[in-house]
Design a protein around this motif. Sequence first.
Motif, short mmCIF file in Angstrom:
data_model
loop_
_atom_site.label_atom_id
_atom_site.label_comp_id
_atom_site.label_asym_id
_atom_site.label_seq_id
_atom_site.Cartn_x
_atom_site.Cartn_y
_atom_site.Cartn_z
N TYR A 299 -0.37 4.21 -4.61
CA TYR A 299 -1.55 3.73 -5.35
C TYR A 299 -1.06 3.36 -6.75
CZ TYR A 299 -6.39 3.89 -7.20
OH TYR A 299 -7.60 3.59 -7.78
N PHE A 300 -1.21 2.09 -7.13
CA PHE A 300 -0.61 1.54 -8.34
C PHE A 300 -1.71 1.08 -9.29
CE2 PHE A 300 1.87 -2.22 -10.23
CZ PHE A 300 2.49 -1.43 -11.19
N GLN A 301 -1.85 1.76 -10.42
CA GLN A 301 -2.97 1.54 -11.33
C GLN A 301 -2.50 1.03 -12.68
OE1 GLN A 301 -6.55 2.70 -10.78
NE2 GLN A 301 -6.70 1.18 -12.42
N HIS A 302 -3.23 0.07 -13.24
CA HIS A 302 -3.09 -0.27 -14.64
C HIS A 302 -4.47 -0.60 -15.17
CE1 HIS A 302 -3.63 -4.57 -13.81
NE2 HIS A 302 -2.74 -4.45 -12.84
N ASP A 303 -4.56 -0.87 -16.44
CA ASP A 303 -5.85 -1.08 -17.08
C ASP A 303 -6.64 -2.19 -16.40
OD1 ASP A 303 -7.94 -0.96 -18.83
OD2 ASP A 303 -6.91 -1.92 -20.50
N GLY A 304 -7.74 -1.83 -15.77
CA GLY A 304 -8.65 -2.82 -15.20
C GLY A 304 -8.46 -3.17 -13.74
N HIS A 305 -7.38 -2.73 -13.11
CA HIS A 305 -7.16 -3.10 -11.72
C HIS A 305 -6.18 -2.13 -11.06
CE1 HIS A 305 -7.38 -5.61 -8.25
NE2 HIS A 305 -6.16 -6.10 -8.33
N SER A 306 -6.23 -2.05 -9.75
CA SER A 306 -5.27 -1.23 -9.00
C SER A 306 -4.89 -1.95 -7.72
CB SER A 306 -5.85 0.16 -8.69
OG SER A 306 -7.01 0.06 -7.89
N ARG A 307 -3.68 -1.68 -7.26
CA ARG A 307 -3.15 -2.31 -6.06
C ARG A 307 -2.36 -1.28 -5.27
NH1 ARG A 307 -0.09 -6.96 -9.28
NH2 ARG A 307 0.05 -5.22 -10.74
N THR A 308 -1.82 -1.68 -4.13
CA THR A 308 -1.04 -0.77 -3.29
C THR A 308 0.37 -1.30 -3.14
OG1 THR A 308 -3.00 -0.07 -2.03
CG2 THR A 308 -0.85 0.27 -1.00
N ILE A 309 1.35 -0.50 -3.54
CA ILE A 309 2.76 -0.87 -3.39
C ILE A 309 3.22 -0.43 -2.00
CG2 ILE A 309 5.11 -0.57 -4.24
CD1 ILE A 309 3.95 -0.03 -7.00
N VAL A 310 3.65 -1.37 -1.19
CA VAL A 310 4.07 -1.06 0.18
C VAL A 310 5.58 -1.13 0.36
CG1 VAL A 310 1.87 -1.81 1.16
CG2 VAL A 310 3.76 -3.47 0.93
N GLY A 311 6.30 -1.46 -0.71
CA GLY A 311 7.75 -1.52 -0.61
C GLY A 311 8.36 -2.13 -1.86
N ILE A 312 9.65 -2.36 -1.81
CA ILE A 312 10.37 -2.92 -2.95
C ILE A 312 11.59 -3.68 -2.44
CG2 ILE A 312 11.73 -0.81 -3.30
CD1 ILE A 312 11.54 -1.42 -6.35
#
Length: 392
Positions: A299-312
Amino acid sequence: MSWSSCPFCSQQVLSTELERHANNHFEDEDLAKDFQLAKHYHDEDIPFDLPHHISVPMQVKPKNDYELKHGCSSIMVMLKDCLECDNGTNTSILCGHVDHFQSVEFEDIGWGCGWRNIQMLTSHLVVQRQEAKEILFGGDGLVPDILSLQRWLEIAWEKGFDIAGANDFDQKIYGKKTWIGTTECAALFCSFGIRARIVDFSSASRLSTDVSGNKKRKSTPQVTTGPMDKYLNTTASTSTSNSKSINDNNFLGVKGSQLLANWVWSYFSKNNNNNDMSASIKPKPGCNRVVVTDKAPLYFQHDGHSRTIVGIQLKSLPNGMHQHSLLILDPAHKTKVLESCLSKKVGWQRYIKRGVHTLKKSDYQMCYMDHGIATEEEMEKLKILDSTRFEF
Protein backbone atom coordinates in the motif's frame (compact mmCIF):
# COMPACT_ATOMS: atom_id res chain seq x y z
CA MET A 1 -24.82 -29.62 6.31
CA SER A 2 -22.40 -26.73 5.68
CA TRP A 3 -19.49 -25.52 7.76
CA SER A 4 -17.96 -22.06 8.07
CA SER A 5 -14.72 -20.70 9.50
CA CYS A 6 -15.01 -18.29 12.43
CA PRO A 7 -13.32 -15.01 11.39
CA PHE A 8 -11.88 -14.57 14.87
CA CYS A 9 -10.58 -17.98 15.96
CA SER A 10 -10.66 -19.87 12.61
CA GLN A 11 -12.60 -22.72 14.21
CA GLN A 12 -14.87 -24.67 11.85
CA VAL A 13 -18.46 -24.48 13.04
CA LEU A 14 -21.85 -25.23 11.53
CA SER A 15 -22.98 -22.35 9.37
CA THR A 16 -26.22 -22.18 11.31
CA GLU A 17 -24.19 -21.75 14.52
CA LEU A 18 -21.70 -19.19 13.15
CA GLU A 19 -23.61 -16.15 14.43
CA ARG A 20 -23.92 -17.49 17.97
CA HIS A 21 -20.30 -18.66 18.00
CA ALA A 22 -18.97 -15.32 16.70
CA ASN A 23 -21.03 -13.36 19.21
CA ASN A 24 -19.37 -15.29 22.02
CA HIS A 25 -16.12 -13.58 21.14
CA PHE A 26 -17.58 -10.25 22.24
CA GLU A 27 -18.41 -9.09 25.73
CA ASP A 28 -20.13 -6.01 24.38
CA GLU A 29 -23.55 -6.67 22.87
CA ASP A 30 -23.37 -3.66 20.55
CA LEU A 31 -20.04 -4.84 19.16
CA ALA A 32 -21.55 -8.22 18.39
CA LYS A 33 -24.35 -6.50 16.51
CA ASP A 34 -21.77 -4.46 14.58
CA PHE A 35 -20.06 -7.64 13.49
CA GLN A 36 -23.33 -9.09 12.27
CA LEU A 37 -24.10 -5.88 10.36
CA ALA A 38 -20.77 -5.99 8.57
CA LYS A 39 -21.19 -9.68 7.83
CA HIS A 40 -24.70 -9.01 6.50
CA TYR A 41 -23.48 -6.42 3.99
CA HIS A 42 -20.54 -8.63 3.08
CA ASP A 43 -22.78 -11.61 2.30
CA GLU A 44 -25.63 -9.67 0.67
CA ASP A 45 -26.22 -10.69 -2.95
CA ILE A 46 -28.07 -7.52 -4.04
CA PRO A 47 -26.96 -3.88 -4.18
CA PHE A 48 -27.88 -1.66 -1.25
CA ASP A 49 -28.24 2.10 -1.12
CA LEU A 50 -26.72 3.70 1.96
CA PRO A 51 -26.26 6.62 1.52
CA HIS A 52 -25.17 6.30 -2.12
CA HIS A 53 -24.76 3.31 -4.37
CA ILE A 54 -21.89 1.01 -3.40
CA SER A 55 -20.96 -1.97 -5.52
CA VAL A 56 -21.77 -5.44 -4.21
CA PRO A 57 -18.99 -7.64 -2.80
CA MET A 58 -16.73 -8.98 -5.52
CA GLN A 59 -15.51 -12.55 -5.47
CA VAL A 60 -11.94 -13.22 -6.48
CA LYS A 61 -12.02 -15.18 -9.72
CA PRO A 62 -10.68 -18.74 -9.53
CA LYS A 63 -7.25 -19.06 -11.05
CA ASN A 64 -7.10 -20.83 -14.38
CA ASP A 65 -4.37 -23.29 -15.38
CA TYR A 66 -2.13 -20.52 -16.70
CA GLU A 67 -2.45 -18.57 -13.47
CA LEU A 68 -1.79 -21.65 -11.37
CA LYS A 69 1.34 -22.40 -13.40
CA HIS A 70 2.73 -18.87 -13.24
CA GLY A 71 1.48 -17.88 -9.79
CA CYS A 72 -0.13 -14.65 -11.01
CA SER A 73 -3.59 -13.23 -11.67
CA SER A 74 -4.56 -12.54 -15.27
CA ILE A 75 -3.48 -8.90 -15.17
CA MET A 76 -0.24 -9.90 -13.45
CA VAL A 77 0.41 -12.63 -16.03
CA MET A 78 0.04 -10.05 -18.80
CA LEU A 79 2.37 -7.68 -16.93
CA LYS A 80 4.91 -10.47 -16.56
CA ASP A 81 4.79 -11.14 -20.31
CA CYS A 82 5.25 -7.43 -21.07
CA LEU A 83 8.24 -7.15 -18.74
CA GLU A 84 9.88 -10.15 -20.40
CA CYS A 85 9.52 -8.40 -23.77
CA ASP A 86 10.59 -4.99 -22.47
CA ASN A 87 13.54 -3.21 -24.13
CA GLY A 88 16.99 -3.63 -22.63
CA THR A 89 18.39 -6.04 -20.08
CA ASN A 90 16.19 -5.78 -17.02
CA THR A 91 15.46 -7.63 -13.82
CA SER A 92 11.89 -7.44 -12.54
CA ILE A 93 10.32 -8.86 -9.40
CA LEU A 94 6.55 -9.21 -9.11
CA CYS A 95 4.20 -10.31 -6.36
CA GLY A 96 1.73 -13.03 -7.33
CA HIS A 97 -2.02 -12.73 -7.68
CA VAL A 98 -3.44 -9.18 -7.56
CA ASP A 99 -6.77 -8.08 -8.99
CA HIS A 100 -7.02 -4.45 -10.08
CA PHE A 101 -9.84 -2.45 -8.46
CA GLN A 102 -10.67 0.85 -10.11
CA SER A 103 -12.48 3.83 -8.65
CA VAL A 104 -15.97 4.07 -10.13
CA GLU A 105 -17.76 7.17 -11.35
CA PHE A 106 -20.61 8.29 -9.07
CA GLU A 107 -19.34 5.86 -6.45
CA ASP A 108 -15.89 6.66 -5.09
CA ILE A 109 -13.91 8.80 -7.54
CA GLY A 110 -12.00 11.47 -5.65
CA TRP A 111 -11.97 9.76 -2.26
CA GLY A 112 -11.99 5.97 -2.57
CA CYS A 113 -8.43 5.15 -3.63
CA GLY A 114 -7.45 3.89 -0.17
CA TRP A 115 -10.33 1.44 -0.08
CA ARG A 116 -9.53 0.22 -3.60
CA ASN A 117 -5.94 -0.46 -2.57
CA ILE A 118 -7.18 -2.42 0.43
CA GLN A 119 -9.27 -4.47 -2.00
CA MET A 120 -6.19 -5.13 -4.14
CA LEU A 121 -4.20 -6.27 -1.10
CA THR A 122 -7.11 -8.45 -0.01
CA SER A 123 -7.34 -10.07 -3.45
CA HIS A 124 -3.71 -11.12 -3.06
CA LEU A 125 -4.00 -12.39 0.51
CA VAL A 126 -7.10 -14.54 0.00
CA VAL A 127 -5.56 -16.27 -3.03
CA GLN A 128 -1.88 -16.49 -2.11
CA ARG A 129 -2.09 -17.11 1.64
CA GLN A 130 -4.46 -19.79 2.87
CA GLU A 131 -3.97 -18.80 6.51
CA ALA A 132 -5.07 -15.25 5.67
CA LYS A 133 -8.05 -16.37 3.61
CA GLU A 134 -9.41 -18.34 6.56
CA ILE A 135 -9.54 -15.32 8.87
CA LEU A 136 -10.23 -12.35 6.60
CA PHE A 137 -13.75 -10.97 6.28
CA GLY A 138 -15.63 -14.12 7.20
CA GLY A 139 -13.23 -16.62 5.66
CA ASP A 140 -15.09 -17.10 2.39
CA GLY A 141 -12.43 -15.67 0.08
CA LEU A 142 -14.51 -12.67 -1.00
CA VAL A 143 -13.18 -9.16 -1.44
CA PRO A 144 -15.62 -6.86 0.41
CA ASP A 145 -17.02 -3.72 -1.15
CA ILE A 146 -16.23 -0.29 0.29
CA LEU A 147 -19.24 -0.05 2.58
CA SER A 148 -18.46 -3.42 4.13
CA LEU A 149 -14.80 -2.45 4.58
CA GLN A 150 -15.90 0.69 6.38
CA ARG A 151 -17.88 -1.34 8.90
CA TRP A 152 -15.00 -3.79 9.36
CA LEU A 153 -12.74 -0.82 10.10
CA GLU A 154 -15.18 0.51 12.68
CA ILE A 155 -15.19 -2.93 14.29
CA ALA A 156 -11.38 -2.83 14.38
CA TRP A 157 -11.55 0.53 16.16
CA GLU A 158 -14.15 -0.78 18.61
CA LYS A 159 -11.83 -3.68 19.39
CA GLY A 160 -9.11 -1.18 20.31
CA PHE A 161 -6.97 -1.07 17.17
CA ASP A 162 -5.44 2.36 16.46
CA ILE A 163 -7.47 4.31 19.01
CA ALA A 164 -5.71 7.54 18.04
CA GLY A 165 -6.73 7.08 14.42
CA ALA A 166 -10.28 6.18 15.39
CA ASN A 167 -10.56 9.40 17.36
CA ASP A 168 -9.53 11.37 14.28
CA PHE A 169 -12.68 10.07 12.60
CA ASP A 170 -14.83 10.33 15.77
CA GLN A 171 -15.02 6.52 15.72
CA LYS A 172 -17.32 6.58 12.67
CA ILE A 173 -16.55 6.14 8.98
CA TYR A 174 -19.42 3.98 7.74
CA GLY A 175 -21.14 5.55 4.74
CA LYS A 176 -18.78 8.53 4.61
CA LYS A 177 -16.88 9.72 1.53
CA THR A 178 -13.74 10.20 3.57
CA TRP A 179 -10.13 9.72 2.53
CA ILE A 180 -8.18 7.15 4.47
CA GLY A 181 -4.47 6.45 4.72
CA THR A 182 -1.93 3.79 5.51
CA THR A 183 -2.77 3.72 9.21
CA GLU A 184 -6.38 2.75 8.50
CA CYS A 185 -5.19 0.00 6.16
CA ALA A 186 -2.84 -1.34 8.84
CA ALA A 187 -5.45 -1.17 11.61
CA LEU A 188 -7.99 -3.05 9.51
CA PHE A 189 -5.65 -5.93 8.64
CA CYS A 190 -4.11 -6.07 12.12
CA SER A 191 -7.57 -6.55 13.62
CA PHE A 192 -7.70 -9.95 11.86
CA GLY A 193 -4.22 -10.95 12.99
CA ILE A 194 -2.42 -9.97 9.77
CA ARG A 195 0.97 -8.53 10.68
CA ALA A 196 0.67 -5.19 8.90
CA ARG A 197 3.67 -2.87 9.26
CA ILE A 198 4.16 0.79 8.36
CA VAL A 199 7.25 2.44 6.89
CA ASP A 200 7.67 6.22 6.60
CA PHE A 201 9.89 8.16 4.21
CA SER A 202 9.89 11.80 5.29
CA SER A 203 11.88 14.98 5.00
CA ALA A 204 13.44 15.92 8.34
CA SER A 205 11.07 18.84 8.90
CA ARG A 206 7.85 16.92 8.26
CA LEU A 207 5.64 14.91 10.57
CA SER A 208 5.38 11.19 9.95
CA THR A 209 2.25 9.16 10.53
CA ASP A 210 -0.44 9.95 8.00
CA VAL A 211 0.09 11.41 4.55
CA SER A 212 -3.34 10.68 3.13
CA GLY A 213 -4.07 14.37 2.66
CA ASN A 214 -7.17 13.99 4.81
CA LYS A 215 -5.53 14.52 8.18
CA LYS A 216 -2.13 15.00 9.81
CA ARG A 217 -1.79 13.18 13.09
CA LYS A 218 1.25 13.79 15.23
CA SER A 219 2.84 10.83 16.95
CA THR A 220 6.11 9.58 18.31
CA PRO A 221 7.66 7.31 15.67
CA GLN A 222 8.81 3.98 16.99
CA VAL A 223 10.65 1.15 15.35
CA THR A 224 8.76 -1.99 14.51
CA THR A 225 10.17 -5.45 15.02
CA GLY A 226 9.48 -6.65 11.51
CA PRO A 227 11.96 -8.46 9.28
CA MET A 228 12.86 -5.35 7.30
CA ASP A 229 14.37 -3.52 10.30
CA LYS A 230 17.89 -4.84 9.68
CA TYR A 231 17.87 -3.33 6.21
CA LEU A 232 16.90 0.19 7.27
CA ASN A 233 18.79 3.13 8.74
CA THR A 234 15.99 4.37 10.97
CA THR A 235 15.49 7.45 13.11
CA ALA A 236 13.26 7.57 16.15
CA SER A 237 12.53 10.23 18.73
CA THR A 238 12.61 7.94 21.72
CA SER A 239 15.73 6.93 23.60
CA THR A 240 14.28 3.51 24.36
CA SER A 241 14.11 2.55 20.70
CA ASN A 242 16.03 -0.54 19.66
CA SER A 243 16.71 0.82 16.18
CA LYS A 244 19.97 -0.11 14.51
CA SER A 245 22.04 1.50 11.80
CA ILE A 246 23.27 -1.22 9.48
CA ASN A 247 25.85 -0.55 6.78
CA ASP A 248 23.77 -2.18 4.07
CA ASN A 249 24.89 -1.15 0.58
CA ASN A 250 21.25 -0.69 -0.46
CA PHE A 251 20.81 2.23 1.95
CA LEU A 252 24.22 3.52 3.00
CA GLY A 253 24.58 7.13 1.91
CA VAL A 254 21.45 6.99 -0.27
CA LYS A 255 19.07 9.94 -0.06
CA GLY A 256 15.63 10.95 -1.22
CA SER A 257 13.47 8.94 -3.57
CA GLN A 258 16.30 6.55 -4.44
CA LEU A 259 16.30 5.44 -0.81
CA LEU A 260 12.62 4.58 -1.15
CA ALA A 261 13.25 2.64 -4.38
CA ASN A 262 16.10 0.71 -2.76
CA TRP A 263 13.84 -0.22 0.13
CA VAL A 264 11.18 -1.52 -2.26
CA TRP A 265 13.81 -3.56 -4.11
CA SER A 266 15.04 -5.07 -0.85
CA TYR A 267 11.49 -5.87 0.22
CA PHE A 268 10.62 -7.78 -2.93
CA SER A 269 14.03 -9.42 -3.39
CA LYS A 270 14.09 -11.08 0.02
CA ASN A 271 12.01 -14.17 0.65
CA ASN A 272 10.10 -14.98 3.81
CA ASN A 273 13.22 -16.34 5.49
CA ASN A 274 14.99 -13.00 4.88
CA ASN A 275 17.34 -14.60 2.36
CA ASP A 276 18.47 -12.20 -0.35
CA MET A 277 17.44 -13.48 -3.78
CA SER A 278 19.10 -10.66 -5.75
CA ALA A 279 22.07 -12.69 -6.93
CA SER A 280 19.90 -15.54 -8.19
CA ILE A 281 17.49 -13.38 -10.20
CA LYS A 282 19.94 -11.42 -12.34
CA PRO A 283 19.15 -11.83 -16.05
CA LYS A 284 21.44 -13.49 -18.50
CA PRO A 285 23.21 -11.15 -20.93
CA GLY A 286 20.87 -9.94 -23.65
CA CYS A 287 17.58 -10.96 -22.02
CA ASN A 288 15.13 -9.89 -19.35
CA ARG A 289 14.37 -11.81 -16.20
CA VAL A 290 11.05 -11.69 -14.34
CA VAL A 291 10.63 -13.42 -11.01
CA VAL A 292 7.35 -13.92 -9.15
CA THR A 293 8.00 -13.60 -5.43
CA ASP A 294 5.90 -14.64 -2.44
CA LYS A 295 5.74 -11.09 -1.08
CA ALA A 296 2.46 -9.23 -0.78
CA PRO A 297 1.92 -5.97 -2.68
CA LEU A 298 2.54 -2.65 -0.93
CA TYR A 299 0.00 0.00 0.00
CA PHE A 300 1.76 3.15 -1.27
CA GLN A 301 0.58 6.50 0.10
CA HIS A 302 1.48 10.11 -0.53
CA ASP A 303 -0.32 13.38 -0.01
CA GLY A 304 -3.70 13.18 -1.70
CA HIS A 305 -3.53 9.75 -3.33
CA SER A 306 -2.57 6.12 -2.79
CA ARG A 307 -1.67 3.27 -5.11
CA THR A 308 -0.55 -0.37 -4.94
CA ILE A 309 3.04 -1.38 -5.70
CA VAL A 310 3.03 -4.86 -7.24
CA GLY A 311 6.72 -5.09 -8.10
CA ILE A 312 9.87 -3.31 -9.15
CA GLN A 313 12.18 -3.33 -12.17
CA LEU A 314 15.95 -2.85 -12.21
CA LYS A 315 17.24 -1.67 -15.58
CA SER A 316 20.89 -2.03 -16.56
CA LEU A 317 22.16 1.12 -18.30
CA PRO A 318 24.97 1.23 -20.91
CA ASN A 319 27.21 3.17 -18.51
CA GLY A 320 27.09 0.33 -15.98
CA MET A 321 24.62 2.11 -13.70
CA HIS A 322 21.19 0.78 -12.72
CA GLN A 323 17.80 2.44 -12.74
CA HIS A 324 14.75 1.45 -10.68
CA SER A 325 11.13 1.67 -11.79
CA LEU A 326 8.25 0.94 -9.44
CA LEU A 327 5.50 -1.23 -10.92
CA ILE A 328 2.21 0.20 -9.75
CA LEU A 329 -1.52 -0.48 -10.09
CA ASP A 330 -3.45 2.77 -9.73
CA PRO A 331 -7.15 2.81 -8.72
CA ALA A 332 -7.55 5.92 -10.86
CA HIS A 333 -6.95 3.88 -14.03
CA LYS A 334 -9.61 1.85 -15.77
CA THR A 335 -9.16 -1.91 -15.53
CA LYS A 336 -10.22 -2.46 -19.14
CA VAL A 337 -7.67 0.09 -20.36
CA LEU A 338 -4.90 -1.60 -18.39
CA GLU A 339 -5.87 -5.03 -19.69
CA SER A 340 -6.05 -3.76 -23.28
CA CYS A 341 -2.61 -2.14 -23.15
CA LEU A 342 -1.04 -5.15 -21.46
CA SER A 343 -2.60 -7.65 -23.84
CA LYS A 344 -1.37 -5.65 -26.86
CA LYS A 345 1.98 -4.91 -25.17
CA VAL A 346 1.56 -1.29 -26.24
CA GLY A 347 1.41 1.78 -24.00
CA TRP A 348 1.28 -0.15 -20.74
CA GLN A 349 4.44 1.53 -19.40
CA ARG A 350 2.76 4.91 -18.97
CA TYR A 351 0.19 3.36 -16.68
CA ILE A 352 2.32 1.00 -14.61
CA LYS A 353 6.02 1.99 -14.63
CA ARG A 354 7.09 4.84 -12.38
CA GLY A 355 10.76 5.85 -12.37
CA VAL A 356 12.51 7.25 -9.32
CA HIS A 357 12.50 10.71 -10.92
CA THR A 358 8.68 10.80 -10.67
CA LEU A 359 8.75 10.52 -6.86
CA LYS A 360 8.70 14.25 -6.09
CA LYS A 361 6.60 14.35 -2.91
CA SER A 362 8.28 15.21 0.40
CA ASP A 363 6.56 12.38 2.27
CA TYR A 364 5.69 8.80 1.40
CA GLN A 365 4.31 5.98 3.49
CA MET A 366 3.91 2.26 2.87
CA CYS A 367 2.14 -0.63 4.52
CA TYR A 368 3.50 -4.16 4.06
CA MET A 369 2.38 -7.54 5.38
CA ASP A 370 4.57 -10.02 7.20
CA HIS A 371 3.77 -13.70 6.71
CA GLY A 372 1.91 -15.72 9.30
CA ILE A 373 -0.91 -14.91 11.71
CA ALA A 374 -0.35 -13.04 14.94
CA THR A 375 -0.65 -14.87 18.26
CA GLU A 376 -3.07 -13.67 20.93
CA GLU A 377 -0.22 -11.86 22.67
CA GLU A 378 0.85 -10.21 19.42
CA MET A 379 -2.70 -9.04 18.76
CA GLU A 380 -2.55 -6.80 21.81
CA LYS A 381 0.70 -5.24 20.60
CA LEU A 382 -0.71 -4.71 17.11
CA LYS A 383 -3.44 -2.49 18.54
CA ILE A 384 -0.87 0.30 18.86
CA LEU A 385 0.43 1.22 15.43
CA ASP A 386 4.04 2.24 15.17
CA SER A 387 6.24 2.80 12.18
CA THR A 388 9.76 2.43 10.95
CA ARG A 389 10.77 5.89 9.86
CA PHE A 390 13.77 7.36 8.16
CA GLU A 391 14.40 10.76 6.70
CA PHE A 392 15.45 12.00 3.29
